[in-house]
Design a protein around this motif. Structure first.
Motif, PDB file in Angstrom:
ATOM      1  N   LEU A 272       0.819  -1.205   0.000  1.00  0.00           N
ATOM      2  CA  LEU A 272       0.000   0.000   0.000  1.00  0.00           C
ATOM      3  C   LEU A 272       0.857   1.262   0.000  1.00  0.00           C
ATOM      4  CD1 LEU A 272      -3.183  -0.375   2.226  1.00  0.00           C
ATOM      5  CD2 LEU A 272      -2.930  -0.325  -0.247  1.00  0.00           C
ATOM      6  N   LEU A 273       1.909   1.266   0.850  1.00  0.00           N
ATOM      7  CA  LEU A 273       2.762   2.453   0.922  1.00  0.00           C
ATOM      8  C   LEU A 273       3.467   2.691  -0.409  1.00  0.00           C
ATOM      9  CD1 LEU A 273       4.316   2.352   4.513  1.00  0.00           C
ATOM     10  CD2 LEU A 273       2.425   3.719   3.640  1.00  0.00           C
ATOM     11  N   TRP A 274       3.825   1.603  -1.078  1.00  0.00           N
ATOM     12  CA  TRP A 274       4.463   1.757  -2.396  1.00  0.00           C
ATOM     13  C   TRP A 274       3.504   2.399  -3.389  1.00  0.00           C
ATOM     14  CZ3 TRP A 274       8.718   2.479  -4.753  1.00  0.00           C
ATOM     15  CH2 TRP A 274       8.810   2.296  -6.130  1.00  0.00           C
ATOM     16  N   LYS A 275       2.257   1.908  -3.371  1.00  0.00           N
ATOM     17  CA  LYS A 275       1.243   2.505  -4.248  1.00  0.00           C
ATOM     18  C   LYS A 275       1.100   3.997  -3.968  1.00  0.00           C
ATOM     19  CE  LYS A 275      -3.004   0.830  -5.071  1.00  0.00           C
ATOM     20  NZ  LYS A 275      -4.208   0.030  -4.699  1.00  0.00           N
ATOM     21  N   GLY A 276       1.079   4.301  -2.683  1.00  0.00           N
ATOM     22  CA  GLY A 276       0.960   5.707  -2.293  1.00  0.00           C
ATOM     23  C   GLY A 276       2.153   6.527  -2.762  1.00  0.00           C
ATOM     24  N   THR A 277       3.349   5.934  -2.609  1.00  0.00           N
ATOM     25  CA  THR A 277       4.555   6.654  -3.016  1.00  0.00           C
ATOM     26  C   THR A 277       4.522   6.971  -4.505  1.00  0.00           C
ATOM     27  OG1 THR A 277       5.767   5.432  -1.335  1.00  0.00           O
ATOM     28  CG2 THR A 277       7.076   6.587  -2.979  1.00  0.00           C
TER      29      THR A 277
ATOM     30  N   ALA B 211      -1.596   5.605   4.283  1.00  0.00           N
ATOM     31  CA  ALA B 211      -1.236   5.485   5.698  1.00  0.00           C
ATOM     32  C   ALA B 211      -2.485   5.548   6.559  1.00  0.00           C
ATOM     33  CB  ALA B 211      -0.264   6.597   6.083  1.00  0.00           C
ATOM     34  N   ASP B 212      -3.425   6.395   6.136  1.00  0.00           N
ATOM     35  CA  ASP B 212      -4.660   6.522   6.897  1.00  0.00           C
ATOM     36  C   ASP B 212      -5.456   5.215   6.864  1.00  0.00           C
ATOM     37  OD1 ASP B 212      -6.109   8.531   8.437  1.00  0.00           O
ATOM     38  OD2 ASP B 212      -7.714   8.200   6.960  1.00  0.00           O
ATOM     39  N   VAL B 213      -5.449   4.576   5.703  1.00  0.00           N
ATOM     40  CA  VAL B 213      -6.107   3.266   5.581  1.00  0.00           C
ATOM     41  C   VAL B 213      -5.442   2.269   6.537  1.00  0.00           C
ATOM     42  CG1 VAL B 213      -6.475   1.288   4.050  1.00  0.00           C
ATOM     43  CG2 VAL B 213      -6.837   3.616   3.192  1.00  0.00           C
ATOM     44  N   LEU B 214      -4.114   2.265   6.505  1.00  0.00           N
ATOM     45  CA  LEU B 214      -3.366   1.326   7.352  1.00  0.00           C
ATOM     46  C   LEU B 214      -3.591   1.617   8.838  1.00  0.00           C
ATOM     47  CD1 LEU B 214      -0.041   1.076   5.338  1.00  0.00           C
ATOM     48  CD2 LEU B 214      -1.707  -0.754   5.715  1.00  0.00           C
TER      49      LEU B 214
ATOM     50  N   LEU C 291       6.214   6.893   7.459  1.00  0.00           N
ATOM     51  CA  LEU C 291       5.727   7.835   6.465  1.00  0.00           C
ATOM     52  C   LEU C 291       6.652   9.053   6.377  1.00  0.00           C
ATOM     53  CD1 LEU C 291       3.357   7.903   4.578  1.00  0.00           C
ATOM     54  CD2 LEU C 291       2.101   9.250   6.259  1.00  0.00           C
ATOM     55  N   LEU C 292       7.029   9.560   7.563  1.00  0.00           N
ATOM     56  CA  LEU C 292       7.940  10.718   7.588  1.00  0.00           C
ATOM     57  C   LEU C 292       9.255  10.382   6.894  1.00  0.00           C
ATOM     58  CD1 LEU C 292       7.328  12.082  11.210  1.00  0.00           C
ATOM     59  CD2 LEU C 292       6.764  13.216   9.056  1.00  0.00           C
ATOM     60  N   VAL C 293       9.755   9.168   7.162  1.00  0.00           N
ATOM     61  CA  VAL C 293      11.032   8.773   6.549  1.00  0.00           C
ATOM     62  C   VAL C 293      10.898   8.690   5.031  1.00  0.00           C
ATOM     63  CG1 VAL C 293      12.710   6.899   6.333  1.00  0.00           C
ATOM     64  CG2 VAL C 293      11.924   7.623   8.594  1.00  0.00           C
ATOM     65  N   ILE C 294       9.768   8.149   4.556  1.00  0.00           N
ATOM     66  CA  ILE C 294       9.582   8.065   3.103  1.00  0.00           C
ATOM     67  C   ILE C 294       9.619   9.455   2.471  1.00  0.00           C
ATOM     68  CG2 ILE C 294       7.989   7.420   1.247  1.00  0.00           C
ATOM     69  CD1 ILE C 294       7.001   5.149   2.994  1.00  0.00           C
ATOM     70  N   TYR C 295       8.899  10.379   3.097  1.00  0.00           N
ATOM     71  CA  TYR C 295       8.916  11.749   2.566  1.00  0.00           C
ATOM     72  C   TYR C 295      10.325  12.334   2.592  1.00  0.00           C
ATOM     73  CZ  TYR C 295       3.966  12.590   1.797  1.00  0.00           C
ATOM     74  OH  TYR C 295       2.703  12.563   1.297  1.00  0.00           O
ATOM     75  N   PHE C 296      11.037  12.029   3.670  1.00  0.00           N
ATOM     76  CA  PHE C 296      12.396  12.555   3.785  1.00  0.00           C
ATOM     77  C   PHE C 296      13.276  12.026   2.650  1.00  0.00           C
ATOM     78  CE2 PHE C 296      16.744  12.634   5.506  1.00  0.00           C
ATOM     79  CZ  PHE C 296      16.826  13.990   5.810  1.00  0.00           C
ATOM     80  N   ILE C 297      13.091  10.738   2.345  1.00  0.00           N
ATOM     81  CA  ILE C 297      13.881  10.156   1.254  1.00  0.00           C
ATOM     82  C   ILE C 297      13.516  10.804  -0.080  1.00  0.00           C
ATOM     83  CG2 ILE C 297      14.286   8.033  -0.072  1.00  0.00           C
ATOM     84  CD1 ILE C 297      13.936   6.507   2.591  1.00  0.00           C
ATOM     85  N   LEU C 298      12.213  10.989  -0.304  1.00  0.00           N
ATOM     86  CA  LEU C 298      11.798  11.629  -1.562  1.00  0.00           C
ATOM     87  C   LEU C 298      12.389  13.031  -1.673  1.00  0.00           C
ATOM     88  CD1 LEU C 298       8.023  10.578  -1.776  1.00  0.00           C
ATOM     89  CD2 LEU C 298       9.923   9.724  -3.151  1.00  0.00           C
ATOM     90  N   ALA C 299      12.358  13.759  -0.560  1.00  0.00           N
ATOM     91  CA  ALA C 299      12.909  15.123  -0.574  1.00  0.00           C
ATOM     92  C   ALA C 299      14.403  15.088  -0.861  1.00  0.00           C
ATOM     93  CB  ALA C 299      12.635  15.817   0.755  1.00  0.00           C
ATOM     94  N   SER C 300      15.086  14.093  -0.264  1.00  0.00           N
ATOM     95  CA  SER C 300      16.530  13.993  -0.498  1.00  0.00           C
ATOM     96  C   SER C 300      16.819  13.709  -1.966  1.00  0.00           C
ATOM     97  CB  SER C 300      17.134  12.879   0.363  1.00  0.00           C
ATOM     98  OG  SER C 300      16.803  13.086   1.707  1.00  0.00           O
ATOM     99  N   MET C 301      15.905  12.937  -2.598  1.00  0.00           N
ATOM    100  CA  MET C 301      16.109  12.647  -4.016  1.00  0.00           C
ATOM    101  C   MET C 301      16.007  13.921  -4.840  1.00  0.00           C
ATOM    102  SD  MET C 301      14.127   9.004  -4.139  1.00  0.00           S
ATOM    103  CE  MET C 301      13.915   8.890  -5.887  1.00  0.00           C
TER     104      MET C 301
END
Lengths: 279, 217, 221
Positions: B11-16, B172-175, B190-200
């Motif tokens: 699910l998180l991958w789909k969201g990403t 995340a809300d579903v989960l 979730l915060l870490v995923i966003y952080f990684i995207l921002a770093s990219m």
């Protein structure tokens, strides 16, 4: 011209040099007529009258802040005169004739006029995002519409003339000040202007780099075809290269004449003081 | 912990993917609008300057969430029906385009005057001066502020949750409904995923900056 | 006709009813951001590497992640993991404040870096205590030039308040949402909220410009 002759009996008509007479009959390359320039409330030029013949090399000297640079910038259409007119080969630079009246020139007119004029700047103003060769070919391709090959050949020829054919693929940041200025000269020359303004081209250079740039300009001057306006602080250079030296101070042309006269036999108090100070 | 991650991953991958997609599309629109209106603000025509200024003031002034609601819920009443993605891209693009417009304008103004003069002395047309000489130099100056802006845009894409876009926050809300006791780990992830995207984003900006300024400094 | 003035007029008081929440959240959020941002800025210059790294890491992480997710974290995760339970409004204000404290820390940092190095040296030469150096010498010079930038962040915080709707705070946008789900007429409520936000942020922007103008005047004296 003839009437003036008659009023001057001491000058025998047969002694008139025919080439001078011919030159006077032709249209001057550049003609400033009563040109004034103000920046805000400050008037820096109070009415300039100046002519340049085709191929003539004039040096403009004078204390800083005397409006020398403004004179050149107006010719390059970077600053526009507050009043007065400038003509290039008999055509108005900053004006166009519409129904017999002079109206301010539009961009199209300026574009046409600028094909005759070139300029080299004090601070080079090379394009930092282009290699040396592209700095020189950009305008020939985009403005003159030359093919890339043709522009490249012309550019290489010019860069060879200024002694930089080794640096074609270098970015300006990697060059010394003297090299940058020589590229800037090549960049202006490649457009083949009829008159070129050199605006204090050595003032921003380290002393040891001045010579190489002046050397290049001398060579160009010796070729002869192009009229040159040399705004400069280098008196020896002015003397050597210029056909005529113009001394300006406080927004006016104070004195002008052949280099020998200006430097050996200055007439005005102002010029005498100036020459004494810089010695 | 790892067990949970494995269970959440699909699910998180789909969201990403959805978040990344909408961010990239909005970024493209924002950059386009920013370049267009940023240049227009320097136009010599008053009307063009004025219109660009109105755009900037309006879309910087409206809260993004309000703009999003308006586009998604009100426009259909004017017979303009947009998909969630389209509404999202439009809202984010309009909003961040207005901020980017200022970046473009100030970067262009920061190019030294001598460059304009040299271009004019070479008899280039106004368009050539801008697009061959000035804009390429302004571009490098724009990269760091645009990097920040794109990160803001990525963060702002989380607001799409409010119109039910199936982005990261939504998944995340579903989960959260299924793993109430693990909310801490879930939102930390979730915060870490966003952080990684921002770093990219930052990483690409640095690469681009290096590439554009190669040899020049 | 999709727009009814009559309906808009009937909705407006309901929206203005909660404008206080929006403004209070802005004010408190901004105050927390200013205060905590100062702490971060000063600690970020600490002699101790561990403190500097922690502070800078915190700033980086918070700045690079969405406020909305941070709000969810504070609202849903904190009570579970730490047993801290706060009202939605308090959580929202703290979230807003923490998020923007990292931005203000950067603003302070630029202000502090703008103070000449000689000022530190002069303070040391006069044997001022560290605290005195900060409060009497450095900050009085660092803050005035950055006041307009701080003002801009006040506007930013204001425009972020609708996010609090996500954690059940009843501010203007959530009120509008409620009205819409009651009456099924989204045009007027959402447009009104949009206009209210635009007007207030333009007003704040005008105030900031005024401040900037006054500062410039004071400097030229």
């Amino acid at each position: 011209m003839g009437t003036t002759m008659e009023k001057q009996p001491q000058t025998a008509p047969e002694t008139v040099d025919p080439t001078v007479a011919a030159a006077e009959a032709t249209v001057p390359m550049v003609k400033y007529t009563d040109v004034k320039k103000s920046f805000g409330d400050l008037e820096v030029l109070h009415g300039i009258n100046l002519e340049m013949a085709a191929g003539e090399k004039i040096a403009i000297i004078g204390p800083s802040g005397s409006g020398k640079t403004t004179l050149g910038r107006m010719l390059m259409t970077l600053d526009h005169p507050t009043s007065g007119t400038i003509e290039v080969e008999g055509e108005h630079l900053w004006h166009m004739e519409r129904k017999g009246k002079l109206v301010p020139a539009n961009e199209k007119h300026l574009h046409m006029m600028r094909t005759k004029i070139g300029m080299v700047f004090q601070h080079f103003n090379l394009f930092p995002h282009m290699k040396v060769i592209n700095n020189v070919t950009e305008a020939p391709v985009k403005v003159l519409g030359l093919s890339k090959e043709e522009a490249h050949d012309r550019a290489v020829e010019m860069l060879r003339k200024v002694g930089l054919e080794e640096k074609l693929d270098v970015y300006p940041a990697k060059l010394s000040g003297g090299q940058k200025q020589r590229v800037a000269i090549a960049r202006a020359l490649v457009m083949r202007p009829k008159v070129m303004v050199f605006d204090e081209v050595t003032s921003a250079l380290d002393p040891e780099l001045v010579g190489e740039v002046l050397e290049v300009i001398k060579e160009i001057a010796d070729e002869g075809e192009m009229a040159m306006m040399l705004i400069t602080h280098e008196m020896d250079f002015a003397r050597e290269v210029a056909d005529r030296v113009v001394f300006g101070a406080d927004g006016l042309i104070v004195e002008q004449g052949p280099p020998e006269q200006i430097f050996e036999n200055p007439q005005s108090e102002r010029l005498q003081t100036f020459l004494r100070r810089i010695k | 912990m790892i067990d949970y991650w494995l269970e959440w991953m699909p699910l998180l991958w789909k969201g990403t993917v959805s978040t990344a997609q909408v961010t990239v599309l909005s970024a493209a629109l924002a950059l386009l609008l920013a370049a267009l209106t940023g240049i227009c603000r320097l136009s010599k025509f008053r009307l063009i300057r004025g219109l660009a200024l109105v755009y900037v003031l309006t879309f910087r002034g409206i809260a993004l969430l309000v703009l999003l609601f308006w586009i998604y819920y009100v426009l259909p009443y004017m017979n303009i029906e947009l998909s969630k993605t389209m509404a999202a891209v439009l809202a984010l693009g309009l909003n961040y385009g207005a901020f980017g417009s200022e970046i473009v304008r100030s970067s262009i103004l920061a190019v030294p005057q001598g460059q304009w003069e040299a271009a004019r002395a070479l008899n280039m047309t106004p368009a050539q001066r801008m697009f061959r000489i000035i804009f390429p130099q302004a571009l490098i100056r724009m990269i760091p502020p645009f990097n920040n802006l794109m990160i803001e845009l990525l963060k702002a894409s989380s607001l799409l949750f409010f119109i039910g876009m199936t982005d990261l926050v939504y998944q995340a809300d579903v989960l959260r409904g299924l793993y109430l006791q693990q909310s801490t780990q879930l939102y930390a992830t979730l915060l870490v995923i966003y952080f990684i995207l921002a770093s990219m984003i930052s990483y690409s900006a640095r690469l681009l900056e290096r590439k554009l300024s190669a040899g020049r400094l | 006709m999709i727009w009814s003035w009559e309906y808009a007029w009937s909705v407006l008081p309901l929206l203005l009813d909660v404008i206080g929440t929006t403004l209070l959240a802005t004010l408190f959020g901004f105050l927390i951001a200013c205060t905590f941002g100062m702490v971060l800025a000063v600690l970020g210059r600490s002699r101790f590497r561990v403190i500097r790294w922690t502070v800078n890491g915190f700033i980086e992480f918070v700045r690079n992640t969405p406020l909305l997710v941070q709000l969810f974290f504070l609202f849903y995760a904190l009570p579970l993991s730490l047993g801290i339970s706060m009202s939605a409004f308090t959580t929202g204000v703290i979230g807003l404040g923490l998020h923007y404290s990292t931005y203000l820390a950067e603003v302070y940092r630029s202000g502090i870096n703008g103070v000449e190095k000689g000022q530190w040296e002069a303070a040391r030469a006069l044997n001022f205590s560290k605290q005195r150096t900060w409060t009497r010498i450095i900050l009085p010079q660092a803050i005035p030039p950055i006041l307009p930038i701080m003002g801009n962040y006040l506007i930013v915080v204001f425009k972020e308040t609708p996010l609090l709707a996500a954690i059940t705070v009843m501010e203007m946008l959530s009120r509008a949402k409620n009205i819409v789900s009651r009456d099924w007429r989204p045009t007027e409520p959402y447009t009104l909220v949009g206009i209210l936000f635009l007007v207030i942020s333009l007003l704040l922007a005008a105030l900031v410009s005024l401040l900037e103008y006054k500062m410039a005047q004071r400097q030229s004296k």
